[in-house]
Design an enzyme around this catalytic site. Structure first.
Site, PDB file in Angstrom:
ATOM      1  N   ASN A  97       0.927  -1.110  -0.264  1.00  0.00           N
ATOM      2  CA  ASN A  97      -0.014  -0.144  -0.007  1.00  0.00           C
ATOM      3  C   ASN A  97       0.882   1.164   0.133  1.00  0.00           C
ATOM      4  OD1 ASN A  97      -1.779   1.968   0.343  1.00  0.00           O
ATOM      5  ND2 ASN A  97      -2.403   1.200   2.378  1.00  0.00           N
ATOM      6  N   TRP A  98       1.033   1.699  -1.233  1.00  0.00           N
ATOM      7  CA  TRP A  98       1.972   2.898  -1.444  1.00  0.00           C
ATOM      8  C   TRP A  98       1.630   4.200  -0.696  1.00  0.00           C
ATOM      9  CZ3 TRP A  98       4.267   2.699  -7.072  1.00  0.00           C
ATOM     10  CH2 TRP A  98       5.041   1.340  -7.053  1.00  0.00           C
ATOM     11  N   LYS A  99       0.158   4.283  -0.501  1.00  0.00           N
ATOM     12  CA  LYS A  99      -0.544   5.604   0.109  1.00  0.00           C
ATOM     13  C   LYS A  99      -0.297   6.625  -0.792  1.00  0.00           C
ATOM     14  CE  LYS A  99      -0.079   3.431   4.699  1.00  0.00           C
ATOM     15  NZ  LYS A  99      -0.290   3.506   5.738  1.00  0.00           N
ATOM     16  N   SER A 133       3.070  -1.795  10.609  1.00  0.00           N
ATOM     17  CA  SER A 133       4.413  -1.813  10.764  1.00  0.00           C
ATOM     18  C   SER A 133       5.034  -3.139  10.365  1.00  0.00           C
ATOM     19  CB  SER A 133       4.627  -1.392  12.354  1.00  0.00           C
ATOM     20  OG  SER A 133       4.081  -0.225  12.570  1.00  0.00           O
ATOM     21  N   HIS A 190      -9.900   1.342   4.761  1.00  0.00           N
ATOM     22  CA  HIS A 190      -8.479   1.651   5.345  1.00  0.00           C
ATOM     23  C   HIS A 190      -8.738   2.710   6.377  1.00  0.00           C
ATOM     24  CE1 HIS A 190      -4.466   2.847   6.311  1.00  0.00           C
ATOM     25  NE2 HIS A 190      -4.026   1.712   5.524  1.00  0.00           N
ATOM     26  N   GLU A 250      -5.723  -4.638  10.449  1.00  0.00           N
ATOM     27  CA  GLU A 250      -4.841  -3.587  10.524  1.00  0.00           C
ATOM     28  C   GLU A 250      -5.471  -2.877  11.672  1.00  0.00           C
ATOM     29  OE1 GLU A 250      -2.715  -2.419   6.827  1.00  0.00           O
ATOM     30  OE2 GLU A 250      -4.249  -1.348   7.001  1.00  0.00           O
ATOM     31  N   GLY A 277       2.714  -0.767   4.249  1.00  0.00           N
ATOM     32  CA  GLY A 277       2.755   0.502   4.006  1.00  0.00           C
ATOM     33  C   GLY A 277       4.230   1.112   3.715  1.00  0.00           C
ATOM     34  N   GLY A 278       4.605   1.663   4.668  1.00  0.00           N
ATOM     35  CA  GLY A 278       6.030   2.205   4.750  1.00  0.00           C
ATOM     36  C   GLY A 278       7.049   1.347   3.989  1.00  0.00           C
TER      37      GLY A 278
HETATM   38  P1  PGA Z   1       2.528   0.392   7.516  1.00  0.00           P
HETATM   39  O1  PGA Z   1       1.062   0.771   6.842  1.00  0.00           O
HETATM   40  O2  PGA Z   1       3.141  -0.665   7.149  1.00  0.00           O
HETATM   41  O3  PGA Z   1       3.276   1.751   7.101  1.00  0.00           O
HETATM   42  O4  PGA Z   1       2.111   0.543   9.172  1.00  0.00           O
HETATM   43  C1  PGA Z   1       0.284  -0.235   6.561  1.00  0.00           C
HETATM   44  C2  PGA Z   1      -1.198   0.192   5.990  1.00  0.00           C
HETATM   45  O5  PGA Z   1      -1.514   1.336   6.621  1.00  0.00           O
HETATM   46  O6  PGA Z   1      -1.841  -0.320   5.273  1.00  0.00           O
END
Ligand code: PGA
Length: 274
Positions: free
Chosen positions: A8-10, A221, A94, A169, A242-243
């Site tokens: 998920n690149w946001k 995370s 999300h 999540e 995400g990150g």
């Molecule tokens: P994160 O994000 O891996 O940076 O915690 C996950 C997400 O929000 O889907």
């Protein structure tokens, strides 16, 4: 069984050339470890171009989808548009969208629209810190409410045929939230076990078929150091990242861990160059 590793690149990266570089690197890992289901969810601006790029050899998902097919809905993107752009998945509900006002009822409309157009929804559920502090029963009750409302009027056969993915999540574990820390695999596994029980009772699935019928991922995370722990748990069908999905070496290691776990190999904790 193959595990999912979903990026998920946001709202990243800010240029198409960066997105291409990233997708190319992820594509290399995905091709190397073909038994892992790798899906990349870029922002809409890059999504359609990328989904037509055969070069990367990836599958794509949108980070959101609207519930109407077309019309006067400024800023929205519909399921038929995604379908016509060869996009296969769409994240729904999300927590970052819920924070902007998305409700379970809206998530339900989005899911039904995605399903009607052959798009596989990735439904995100999860509790905040306050609910988490009350223990598993409170967490399960909260998530059960999210699942029942978001999946209202979705039949058991539709659920199974479309392969809807659920991403657990916990909001307190999402890396960009203040004080965030990842859940631990044991606790995530226990919560996901409860989520499967809720789904099984909603869709009348026997306990023997719970694990094969429902794909429930963990997100929050996840990085190259902890991915193996989550992916190793039989209850956890994959990870939503995400990150760490914006760092090719890091994400490549997560894909490798998913491969090793699926292939039943012992995972070596290789050091990542930062
Ligand atoms: P994160 O994000 O891996 O940076 O915690 C996950 C997400 O929000 O889907």
């Amino acid at each position: 069984m193959s595990k999912y590793v979903i990026a998920n690149w946001k709202m990243n990266p800010v240029s198409y050339s960066e997105a291409q570089k990233l997708a190319k690197a992820i594509g290399l890992s995905a091709r190397k470890y073909r038994n892992v289901k790798v899906v990349v969810c870029p922002p809409f601006t890059w999504l359609t171009d990328m989904s037509h790029e055969k070069e990367f050899g990836l599958e794509y998902g949108a980070q959101d989808v609207f519930w109407k097919d077309e019309g006067a809905f400024t800023g929205e993107v519909s399921s038929p548009m995604l379908k016509n752009s060869k996009v296969k998945y769409a994240i729904v509900g999300h927590s970052e969208r819920r924070k902007l006002g998305e409700t379970d009822a809206q998530a339900n409309l989005k899911i039904k629209s995605a399903l009607a157009n052959g798009i596989t929804p990735i439904l995100c559920v999860g509790e905040d810190k306050k609910i988490h502090s009350r223990g598993l029963a409170a967490v399960t009750e909260f998530i059960a409410k999210q699942l029942r409302a978001s999946l209202k009027n979705v039949s058991g056969s539709t659920f199974q045929d479309s392969g809807i993915l659920i991403a657990y999540e916990p909001i307190w574990a999402i890396s960009t939230n203040p004080g965030a820390k990842p859940d631990n695999p044991e606790q995530a596994s226990t919560t996901i076990f409860s989520i499967r029980k809720v789904l099984a009772s909603m869709f009348h699935v026997s306990s023997a078929r719970r694990r094969t019928t429902f794909q429930v991922l963990y997100g929050g995370s996840v990085n190259s150091q902890n991915a193996e722990g989550f992916l190793f748990c039989p209850e956890i069908s994959g990870v939503l990242v995400g990150g760490a999905s914006l760092k090719p070496a890091e994400f490549g290691e997560i894909i490798r861990a998913a491969h090793d776990v699926s292939a039943d190999k012992k995972v070596k904790n290789k050091k990542i160059k930062k």
